[in-house]
Design a protein around this motif. Sequence first.
Motif, PDB file in Angstrom:
ATOM      1  N   GLY A 191       0.812  -1.215   0.000  1.00  0.00           N
ATOM      2  CA  GLY A 191       0.000   0.000   0.000  1.00  0.00           C
ATOM      3  C   GLY A 191       0.838   1.253   0.000  1.00  0.00           C
ATOM      4  N   VAL A 192       1.965   1.217   0.749  1.00  0.00           N
ATOM      5  CA  VAL A 192       2.856   2.393   0.763  1.00  0.00           C
ATOM      6  C   VAL A 192       3.414   2.673  -0.628  1.00  0.00           C
ATOM      7  CG1 VAL A 192       5.037   3.277   1.655  1.00  0.00           C
ATOM      8  CG2 VAL A 192       3.442   2.124   3.200  1.00  0.00           C
ATOM      9  N   ILE A 193       3.854   1.603  -1.287  1.00  0.00           N
ATOM     10  CA  ILE A 193       4.410   1.786  -2.652  1.00  0.00           C
ATOM     11  C   ILE A 193       3.326   2.280  -3.610  1.00  0.00           C
ATOM     12  CG2 ILE A 193       5.487   0.600  -4.583  1.00  0.00           C
ATOM     13  CD1 ILE A 193       6.705  -1.361  -2.535  1.00  0.00           C
ATOM     14  N   ALA A 194       2.119   1.742  -3.498  1.00  0.00           N
ATOM     15  CA  ALA A 194       1.021   2.143  -4.386  1.00  0.00           C
ATOM     16  C   ALA A 194       0.652   3.603  -4.177  1.00  0.00           C
ATOM     17  CB  ALA A 194      -0.182   1.247  -4.172  1.00  0.00           C
ATOM     18  N   ARG A 195       0.615   4.041  -2.920  1.00  0.00           N
ATOM     19  CA  ARG A 195       0.261   5.440  -2.651  1.00  0.00           C
ATOM     20  C   ARG A 195       1.359   6.383  -3.147  1.00  0.00           C
ATOM     21  NH1 ARG A 195      -1.861   2.886   1.926  1.00  0.00           N
ATOM     22  NH2 ARG A 195       0.064   3.237   3.124  1.00  0.00           N
ATOM     23  N   ALA A 196       2.596   5.950  -3.011  1.00  0.00           N
ATOM     24  CA  ALA A 196       3.694   6.789  -3.532  1.00  0.00           C
ATOM     25  C   ALA A 196       3.594   6.935  -5.053  1.00  0.00           C
ATOM     26  CB  ALA A 196       5.041   6.177  -3.132  1.00  0.00           C
ATOM     27  N   LEU A 197       3.270   5.805  -5.683  1.00  0.00           N
ATOM     28  CA  LEU A 197       3.111   5.858  -7.142  1.00  0.00           C
ATOM     29  C   LEU A 197       1.904   6.720  -7.521  1.00  0.00           C
ATOM     30  CD1 LEU A 197       3.938   4.916  -9.965  1.00  0.00           C
ATOM     31  CD2 LEU A 197       2.569   2.848  -9.606  1.00  0.00           C
ATOM     32  N   ALA A 198       0.845   6.647  -6.722  1.00  0.00           N
ATOM     33  CA  ALA A 198      -0.342   7.447  -7.007  1.00  0.00           C
ATOM     34  C   ALA A 198      -0.046   8.935  -6.882  1.00  0.00           C
ATOM     35  CB  ALA A 198      -1.473   7.042  -6.054  1.00  0.00           C
ATOM     36  N   ARG A 199       0.766   9.289  -5.842  1.00  0.00           N
ATOM     37  CA  ARG A 199       1.117  10.704  -5.697  1.00  0.00           C
ATOM     38  C   ARG A 199       1.991  11.172  -6.863  1.00  0.00           C
ATOM     39  NH1 ARG A 199       1.776   9.018  -0.302  1.00  0.00           N
ATOM     40  NH2 ARG A 199       4.030   8.817  -0.633  1.00  0.00           N
ATOM     41  N   ARG A 200       2.866  10.303  -7.298  1.00  0.00           N
ATOM     42  CA  ARG A 200       3.783  10.686  -8.382  1.00  0.00           C
ATOM     43  C   ARG A 200       3.063  10.838  -9.718  1.00  0.00           C
ATOM     44  NH1 ARG A 200       7.293   7.326  -7.149  1.00  0.00           N
ATOM     45  NH2 ARG A 200       6.974   5.676  -8.689  1.00  0.00           N
ATOM     46  N   THR A 201       2.068  10.028  -9.979  1.00  0.00           N
ATOM     47  CA  THR A 201       1.385  10.044 -11.274  1.00  0.00           C
ATOM     48  C   THR A 201       0.037  10.743 -11.243  1.00  0.00           C
ATOM     49  OG1 THR A 201       0.378   7.890 -10.818  1.00  0.00           O
ATOM     50  CG2 THR A 201       2.514   7.913 -11.974  1.00  0.00           C
ATOM     51  N   GLY A 202      -0.505  10.983 -10.033  1.00  0.00           N
ATOM     52  CA  GLY A 202      -1.841  11.582  -9.947  1.00  0.00           C
ATOM     53  C   GLY A 202      -2.917  10.621 -10.386  1.00  0.00           C
ATOM     54  N   ALA A 203      -2.708   9.347 -10.224  1.00  0.00           N
ATOM     55  CA  ALA A 203      -3.652   8.346 -10.704  1.00  0.00           C
ATOM     56  C   ALA A 203      -4.090   7.429  -9.546  1.00  0.00           C
ATOM     57  CB  ALA A 203      -3.003   7.517 -11.817  1.00  0.00           C
ATOM     58  N   ARG A 204      -5.091   6.637  -9.814  1.00  0.00           N
ATOM     59  CA  ARG A 204      -5.530   5.581  -8.891  1.00  0.00           C
ATOM     60  C   ARG A 204      -4.661   4.365  -9.152  1.00  0.00           C
ATOM     61  NH1 ARG A 204     -11.199   2.213  -9.441  1.00  0.00           N
ATOM     62  NH2 ARG A 204     -10.859   0.745  -7.691  1.00  0.00           N
ATOM     63  N   VAL A 205      -4.146   3.761  -8.079  1.00  0.00           N
ATOM     64  CA  VAL A 205      -3.253   2.615  -8.208  1.00  0.00           C
ATOM     65  C   VAL A 205      -3.810   1.471  -7.365  1.00  0.00           C
ATOM     66  CG1 VAL A 205      -0.911   1.742  -7.869  1.00  0.00           C
ATOM     67  CG2 VAL A 205      -1.272   4.117  -8.577  1.00  0.00           C
ATOM     68  N   ALA A 206      -3.792   0.290  -7.950  1.00  0.00           N
ATOM     69  CA  ALA A 206      -4.268  -0.909  -7.248  1.00  0.00           C
ATOM     70  C   ALA A 206      -3.376  -2.084  -7.600  1.00  0.00           C
ATOM     71  CB  ALA A 206      -5.715  -1.226  -7.618  1.00  0.00           C
ATOM     72  N   VAL A 207      -3.296  -3.032  -6.668  1.00  0.00           N
ATOM     73  CA  VAL A 207      -2.574  -4.273  -6.909  1.00  0.00           C
ATOM     74  C   VAL A 207      -3.593  -5.392  -6.758  1.00  0.00           C
ATOM     75  CG1 VAL A 207      -0.722  -5.801  -6.147  1.00  0.00           C
ATOM     76  CG2 VAL A 207      -0.394  -3.321  -6.088  1.00  0.00           C
ATOM     77  N   VAL A 208      -3.704  -6.246  -7.769  1.00  0.00           N
ATOM     78  CA  VAL A 208      -4.751  -7.261  -7.851  1.00  0.00           C
ATOM     79  C   VAL A 208      -4.091  -8.610  -8.070  1.00  0.00           C
ATOM     80  CG1 VAL A 208      -6.865  -7.946  -9.055  1.00  0.00           C
ATOM     81  CG2 VAL A 208      -6.279  -5.529  -8.868  1.00  0.00           C
ATOM     82  N   ASP A 209      -4.657  -9.659  -7.382  1.00  0.00           N
ATOM     83  CA  ASP A 209      -4.120 -10.991  -7.615  1.00  0.00           C
ATOM     84  C   ASP A 209      -4.834 -11.642  -8.790  1.00  0.00           C
ATOM     85  OD1 ASP A 209      -6.620 -11.733  -6.729  1.00  0.00           O
ATOM     86  OD2 ASP A 209      -5.933 -12.427  -4.761  1.00  0.00           O
ATOM     87  N   GLY A 210      -4.493 -12.915  -9.061  1.00  0.00           N
ATOM     88  CA  GLY A 210      -5.041 -13.586 -10.221  1.00  0.00           C
ATOM     89  C   GLY A 210      -6.528 -13.801 -10.157  1.00  0.00           C
ATOM     90  N   ALA A 211      -7.105 -13.797  -8.952  1.00  0.00           N
ATOM     91  CA  ALA A 211      -8.550 -13.997  -8.818  1.00  0.00           C
ATOM     92  C   ALA A 211      -9.325 -12.698  -8.870  1.00  0.00           C
ATOM     93  CB  ALA A 211      -8.838 -14.715  -7.498  1.00  0.00           C
ATOM     94  N   GLY A 212      -8.634 -11.611  -9.013  1.00  0.00           N
ATOM     95  CA  GLY A 212      -9.312 -10.324  -9.088  1.00  0.00           C
ATOM     96  C   GLY A 212      -9.464  -9.651  -7.751  1.00  0.00           C
ATOM     97  N   ASN A 213      -8.866 -10.255  -6.694  1.00  0.00           N
ATOM     98  CA  ASN A 213      -8.944  -9.651  -5.371  1.00  0.00           C
ATOM     99  C   ASN A 213      -7.898  -8.533  -5.249  1.00  0.00           C
ATOM    100  OD1 ASN A 213     -10.950 -11.543  -4.517  1.00  0.00           O
ATOM    101  ND2 ASN A 213      -9.314 -13.076  -4.262  1.00  0.00           N
ATOM    102  N   ARG A 214      -8.328  -7.432  -4.655  1.00  0.00           N
ATOM    103  CA  ARG A 214      -7.439  -6.296  -4.512  1.00  0.00           C
ATOM    104  C   ARG A 214      -6.569  -6.442  -3.267  1.00  0.00           C
ATOM    105  NH1 ARG A 214     -11.762  -1.470  -5.353  1.00  0.00           N
ATOM    106  NH2 ARG A 214     -13.071  -3.031  -4.285  1.00  0.00           N
ATOM    107  N   VAL A 215      -5.273  -6.401  -3.460  1.00  0.00           N
ATOM    108  CA  VAL A 215      -4.354  -6.400  -2.329  1.00  0.00           C
ATOM    109  C   VAL A 215      -4.319  -5.017  -1.707  1.00  0.00           C
ATOM    110  CG1 VAL A 215      -1.958  -6.753  -1.610  1.00  0.00           C
ATOM    111  CG2 VAL A 215      -2.975  -8.248  -3.346  1.00  0.00           C
ATOM    112  N   THR A 216      -4.305  -3.999  -2.569  1.00  0.00           N
ATOM    113  CA  THR A 216      -4.362  -2.605  -2.125  1.00  0.00           C
ATOM    114  C   THR A 216      -5.014  -1.798  -3.226  1.00  0.00           C
ATOM    115  OG1 THR A 216      -3.112  -0.721  -1.240  1.00  0.00           O
ATOM    116  CG2 THR A 216      -2.093  -1.956  -3.033  1.00  0.00           C
ATOM    117  N   ASP A 217      -5.610  -0.671  -2.843  1.00  0.00           N
ATOM    118  CA  ASP A 217      -6.290   0.193  -3.811  1.00  0.00           C
ATOM    119  C   ASP A 217      -6.340   1.592  -3.219  1.00  0.00           C
ATOM    120  OD1 ASP A 217      -7.769   1.434  -5.752  1.00  0.00           O
ATOM    121  OD2 ASP A 217      -9.419  -0.037  -5.736  1.00  0.00           O
ATOM    122  N   THR A 218      -5.818   2.568  -3.942  1.00  0.00           N
ATOM    123  CA  THR A 218      -5.811   3.934  -3.423  1.00  0.00           C
ATOM    124  C   THR A 218      -7.175   4.585  -3.502  1.00  0.00           C
ATOM    125  OG1 THR A 218      -5.138   4.791  -5.588  1.00  0.00           O
ATOM    126  CG2 THR A 218      -3.370   4.253  -4.032  1.00  0.00           C
TER     127      THR A 218
END
Length: 471
Positions: free
Chosen positions: A74-101
Motif C-alpha cells: 500500500g505504501v508503494i502504491a500510494r507513492a506511485l499514485a502521488r507521483r502520477t496523480g492516478a488511482r493505483v491498485a494491486v490485484v491478484d489472479g482472482a481479481g482480489n485487490r491487495v491494495t487500492d488507493t
Amino acid sequence: MARLGVGLRPRVLLAMVLTGAVTLGVAALALLGPLETRLRHDASSNVITAVLGAIPAFDDAVTPKRRIDPGAVGVIARALARRTGARVAVVDGAGNRVTDTDPEVIDPFDDARLALASGHTVHDYRFGRLRVATTVRIAGHRYALVLRKRLNEVASANRVVRDAFLVAAGVGLATALLLGVGLSSGLVRRVRKLRDSAQQMEELGLEAPAPVDHSRDEVGALARTFAAMQSRLRREEASRRSFVATASHELRTPLASLDGMLELLRDDISSQPVDIDDARKRVVQAQEQSLRLGHLAADLLDLSRLDAAIELRSEPVELAELGRAVVAEFDHRSVREDRPVQFDAPPEPVWATGDPGSIARIVRILLDNALRASPAGERVTIEVGAGEDGRATVAVSDRGPGVPERERELIFERFQRGETAIGQGFGLGLAIGRELATRMGGSLELAPSGPGARFVLHLAADEITSPIATP
C-alpha cells in the motif's frame, strides 16, 4: 449603360475571406486533431514509464517469512499514485485487490487479467481515462499492478490551444477583412477613375482630361497606357485635321484654276471668230492643272497607304538596275529642260533589301525634285554604292539653291515646302520618301553638300547577294 453585376470590391473581399477561412480550416484540421493525440500519447508514455519504474520496489514488499506485506504494498502504491496523480491498485489472479488507493470506485480490472495472462504491459484509453496494467512479482507470486488516470490536463491543454487558435483565427480573418476593405477600396477607386476617364472621352472626345496614376502596379500601368493612347490619338486626330485642311486647300487651288481655264476656253470657242491660238493655250494650261491634280491624288493615295500601315515587301533589289530604269523614265524631260542626268554605279551589282516599288518611288521623288531645283544646263547626279556603315545607298545631287539649315528637317514633314522650292509642288514627296524608307528599315536624309542639295537613301544591304555585305 449596362447594369453592373457584383462589384469588384465584394468579390475581392469574398475571395480574401474565403481564402483565409479555408487556410485556417486546413490549419485547424492539421493541428488540433494531431495535437490532442500527441498530448495523450505523451501523457500515457510518462505514466507507463512511472509504472515500470515502480516495479522493482515491490520486491521488498514482503514479510520476514517471505509473504506479501499488504502494508508495504500500500505504501508503494500510494507513492506511485502521488507521483502520477492516478488511482493505483494491486490485484491478484482472482481479481482480489491487495491494495487500492481509491477502493470506493468499482472496477472489474479486466485488463489486470489480460496482463497476467499475457505477461506483458497493456494499456488503453477509454472515455477520457487511461488504463494501464502490468505484472509484478511479490514473494514469488505474480500480481497485477493496475493504474487508472483521467487525462484532464490533455483535454485542458487541447481546449487552451483550440481557444487560442480560434481567437487567432478571428483576429486573422478580421485583419484580412480590414486589409481587403482598404485594398479593394483603393483598387476600385482607381479603376473607377479609369472608367470615368473613358466615359468622359466618350462624351467629350479626345479633349477629355487623361487619367493620372503614378502607382507602379498593373492599374497604374493601365492608366499610363490609357493616357499614352489618348495622347497618340490626339496627335493623330490633329494630323488628320491638318491633313484634310491642307489637302482641301491644295485641291481647291488647281481645281479653281482648272475651272477658270475651262471657262476661258468656252469663251474662246463661243466667240466669233474662234480664237484657236488662245484656246490651245488654255487647253495646255488645263492639262497642266489636270496633271498636277493627278500627282496630288497619287501622293494622297501613298500617304493613305502609309497611314494604313500596309505591309511592304522585303526582298533583294539590285539598286543599279532599278536606278537606270528610273533615269530612263526621265530621259525625255531632262533633254527637254536641258538638265542632263548622270548615273554612276560600281561595276559589280549593289544589292539591298526592301520593296522594289517603294524604292523606285523614292528615287523618282528625289530625281523629280532635283530636276526642278537645278538650273538649265546644270547636271543632276545619281550615285549607287555603299556607305561607310556598310549599307547600300542611292544619292541624288543637284546644283540648285540648296536647303537652308533651319529647313533641313522641316522639308521632310507633310505639306511643308522650303523657301527655295521651285515649281508647283505640294510638299508631300520628301515626307512620303522618308516614311517609305523608314518602313523598309532604312533612312532618307539630306547630306551636307554644296552647292545645291544632296539627298541620300540608306537601305540594308542584302546579306546573301551583295558584295558590300561581306568584309
